[in-house]
Enzyme design. Sequence first.
Site, PDB file in Angstrom:
ATOM      1  CG  PHE A 172      -0.261   0.468   2.499  1.00 37.81           C
ATOM      2  CD1 PHE A 172      -0.133   1.819   2.792  1.00 37.81           C
ATOM      3  CD2 PHE A 172       0.280  -0.452   3.393  1.00 37.81           C
ATOM      4  CE1 PHE A 172       0.514   2.243   3.955  1.00 37.81           C
ATOM      5  CE2 PHE A 172       0.926  -0.039   4.545  1.00 37.81           C
ATOM      6  CZ  PHE A 172       1.045   1.316   4.825  1.00 37.81           C
ATOM      7  CB  CYS A 304      10.403  -0.281   2.582  1.00 36.95           C
ATOM      8  SG  CYS A 304      11.091   0.310   1.050  1.00 36.95           S
TER       9      CYS A 304
HETATM   10  P1  NAD Z   1       1.386  -6.498   2.966  1.00 35.87           P
HETATM   11  O1  NAD Z   1       2.316  -7.641   2.951  1.00 35.87           O
HETATM   12  O2  NAD Z   1       0.323  -6.461   3.992  1.00 35.87           O
HETATM   13  O3  NAD Z   1       0.637  -6.430   1.544  1.00 35.87           O
HETATM   14  C1  NAD Z   1       1.358  -6.562   0.332  1.00 35.87           C
HETATM   15  C2  NAD Z   1       0.535  -7.409  -0.636  1.00 35.87           C
HETATM   16  O4  NAD Z   1       0.431  -8.744  -0.143  1.00 35.87           O
HETATM   17  C3  NAD Z   1      -0.870  -6.886  -0.824  1.00 35.87           C
HETATM   18  O5  NAD Z   1      -1.161  -6.915  -2.192  1.00 35.87           O
HETATM   19  C4  NAD Z   1      -1.728  -7.831  -0.005  1.00 35.87           C
HETATM   20  O6  NAD Z   1      -2.986  -8.042  -0.583  1.00 35.87           O
HETATM   21  C5  NAD Z   1      -0.942  -9.113   0.033  1.00 35.87           C
HETATM   22  N1  NAD Z   1      -1.006  -9.812   1.328  1.00 35.87           N
HETATM   23  C6  NAD Z   1      -1.024  -9.268   2.560  1.00 35.87           C
HETATM   24  N2  NAD Z   1      -0.982 -10.220   3.508  1.00 35.87           N
HETATM   25  C7  NAD Z   1      -0.952 -11.409   2.869  1.00 35.87           C
HETATM   26  C8  NAD Z   1      -0.884 -12.754   3.297  1.00 35.87           C
HETATM   27  N3  NAD Z   1      -0.845 -13.085   4.594  1.00 35.87           N
HETATM   28  N4  NAD Z   1      -0.855 -13.719   2.361  1.00 35.87           N
HETATM   29  C9  NAD Z   1      -0.862 -13.410   1.059  1.00 35.87           C
HETATM   30  N5  NAD Z   1      -0.916 -12.139   0.595  1.00 35.87           N
HETATM   31  C10 NAD Z   1      -0.956 -11.146   1.478  1.00 35.87           C
HETATM   32  O7  NAD Z   1       2.279  -5.178   2.988  1.00 35.87           O
HETATM   33  P2  NAD Z   1       1.766  -3.686   3.150  1.00 35.87           P
HETATM   34  O8  NAD Z   1       1.301  -3.483   4.551  1.00 35.87           O
HETATM   35  O9  NAD Z   1       0.845  -3.353   2.042  1.00 35.87           O
HETATM   36  O10 NAD Z   1       3.121  -2.888   2.911  1.00 35.87           O
HETATM   37  C11 NAD Z   1       3.992  -2.508   3.943  1.00 35.87           C
HETATM   38  C12 NAD Z   1       5.155  -3.455   4.041  1.00 35.87           C
HETATM   39  O11 NAD Z   1       5.827  -3.507   2.796  1.00 35.87           O
HETATM   40  C13 NAD Z   1       6.206  -3.020   5.061  1.00 35.87           C
HETATM   41  O12 NAD Z   1       6.679  -4.125   5.739  1.00 35.87           O
HETATM   42  C14 NAD Z   1       7.302  -2.418   4.194  1.00 35.87           C
HETATM   43  O13 NAD Z   1       8.586  -2.444   4.762  1.00 35.87           O
HETATM   44  C15 NAD Z   1       7.218  -3.305   3.006  1.00 35.87           C
HETATM   45  N6  NAD Z   1       7.800  -2.657   1.838  1.00 35.87           N
HETATM   46  C16 NAD Z   1       9.013  -3.099   1.431  1.00 35.87           C
HETATM   47  C17 NAD Z   1       9.625  -2.485   0.360  1.00 35.87           C
HETATM   48  C18 NAD Z   1      10.961  -2.946  -0.107  1.00 35.87           C
HETATM   49  O14 NAD Z   1      11.333  -2.621  -1.232  1.00 35.87           O
HETATM   50  N7  NAD Z   1      11.703  -3.700   0.703  1.00 35.87           N
HETATM   51  C19 NAD Z   1       8.993  -1.428  -0.309  1.00 35.87           C
HETATM   52  C20 NAD Z   1       7.732  -1.031   0.132  1.00 35.87           C
HETATM   53  C21 NAD Z   1       7.148  -1.660   1.214  1.00 35.87           C
END
Ligand code: NAD
Length: 519
Positions: A172, A304
């Site tokens: 998100f 992130c």
């Molecule tokens: P999230 O993991 O909750 O969601 C990411 C995607 O995965 C979404 O499309 C969601 O629908 C799906 N999802 C969520 N939980 C799931 C599950 N249990 N099983 C399968 N699919 C699932 O992440 P978020 O809250 O949207 O984003 C924030 C996180 O992303 C933070 O931890 C941040 O550090 C990380 N992030 C990392 C980077 C990087 O490049 N390292 C960049 C941006 C964000």
Amino acid sequence: MLSVPRNKALPIVNALRRYSSNVAPTTKLFINGEFKDSKATQWVDLHNPATNEVVTKVPVSTQAEMESAVESCKEAYKTWKQTSVLTRQQLMLKLQAVIRRDIKKIAANITTEQGKTLADAEGDVMRGLQVVEHACSAGTLLQGESLQNIARDMDIVSYKLPLGVTAGICPFNFPAMIPLWMFPMALIAGNTMVVKPSERDPGATMMLMELMQEVGCPPGVVNVIHGTHDSVNFICDNKDIKAISFVGSDRAGQHIYERGAANGKRIQSNLGAKNHAVVLPDANKEATIEQLAGAAFGAAGQRCMALSVAILVGEARDWIPDIAARAKQLKVNAGHEPGTDVGPVISPQAKQRIHDLIEAGIKQGAKCVLDGRNVKVDKYPNGNFVGPTLITEVQTHHECYKEEIFGPVLCVMTADTLEQAMEIVNANPYGNGTAIFTSNGSHARQFVNEIDVGQVGVNVPIPVPLPMFSFTGSRGSFLGDQHFYGKQGLNFYTQTKTITSLWRKGKAEAKPSVSMPVH
Ligand code: NAD
């Protein structure tokens, strides 16, 4: 100057309505070049984080819809992979122009759905746009290798070829940048892609799809489905999807890495982070405090690459009151309001989790010297606001240190020496980003050499590489072996075919060679 830019007021454009049905504010699917109403029976309410009003309902795509998205990608791949590199480049050249034209419109949508300030949202689009610009040089980037006369009359050439149908699963916090890390790179290499944006803010992806339509992207080359766990599992299990790009939390990323790999897919999985700033007492104090405040509290800490831990070395520990004073000046308000530095966090649940982690830190012995938990934003009483928070005397066993807080909270630790500070950073499981602030070149060099983190800033708080490099988070922040964008991004989306040719002048050999050819 502080790197949380102040911005001019802009009306919030609820651009999502353009993709919504006439009867209810619902987000559409994008399949085979068309925006379609979903037949979903389950919907996710998407709230504006500043007001908690419902902006749109996001469908949880049905099995049939997800299958039709993959089918459409599979069909489109047959011709897309044959398209000339110049044609694909032309598409990206057109795409970058229309994204640039629409930056403010896309940014306004991001602010409505995700909450960040308008200026920060423009940065979100801009960093994605840079990847599209880079993809425009595919003619060079996609070149393979060749060697003439590898043996008598024999030459070798290798090509970088597409994989087929690929998928992108997005978080998100960067609703434009991260989809733009994915589909332009996949497509330029000749693949097709199914994108699953975050169910919490898919609007920017939908606007990008309208732009893809405008610039003449052939139907099916990129499709968008929506949903949560089930659509992710569908992607992991689908036999026609050859590779998955994921960015998000540890839990989802590890699951996708394991389940996708078990189904034979190539995976790149960017995960969570805990990024440390190491501040030496010889650093430029004023500039460092500005940088820290911007990198810890900008985007409400939901990056992130946010600097969420500051290790103050030696006399730099005396800077705490100045850091707190600077953080206190930051203005907390809705992202579209003029002068806002810190917008709301994504959801009431995220706000509660941040509160809980601050409280856990205090209970475990840390000191909260600036507490943003009771911040009041008069005009938006229902928003998910957390003010800049500074926790000092943080120890490595504290929950607030062990967990990625993903909010406007800076944990402050102290160390006597640079070596001690580096030990803390290197012992942390994450390896996304880190930064040192110093005026001493030899200390900076020692840090660069000895720190075990994939992206390092020297007097640069958020060292996110430009697209001619790759986003190289390491250790606990990444699973896979080819990173996003840059040369590694193209390696991820391609497979190599190597051709050895023999064109002998004159007669062929008179007798068969039965031993291993050694050229
Ligand atoms: P999230 O993991 O909750 O969601 C990411 C995607 O995965 C979404 O499309 C969601 O629908 C799906 N999802 C969520 N939980 C799931 C599950 N249990 N099983 C399968 N699919 C699932 O992440 P978020 O809250 O949207 O984003 C924030 C996180 O992303 C933070 O931890 C941040 O550090 C990380 N992030 C990392 C980077 C990087 O490049 N390292 C960049 C941006 C964000």
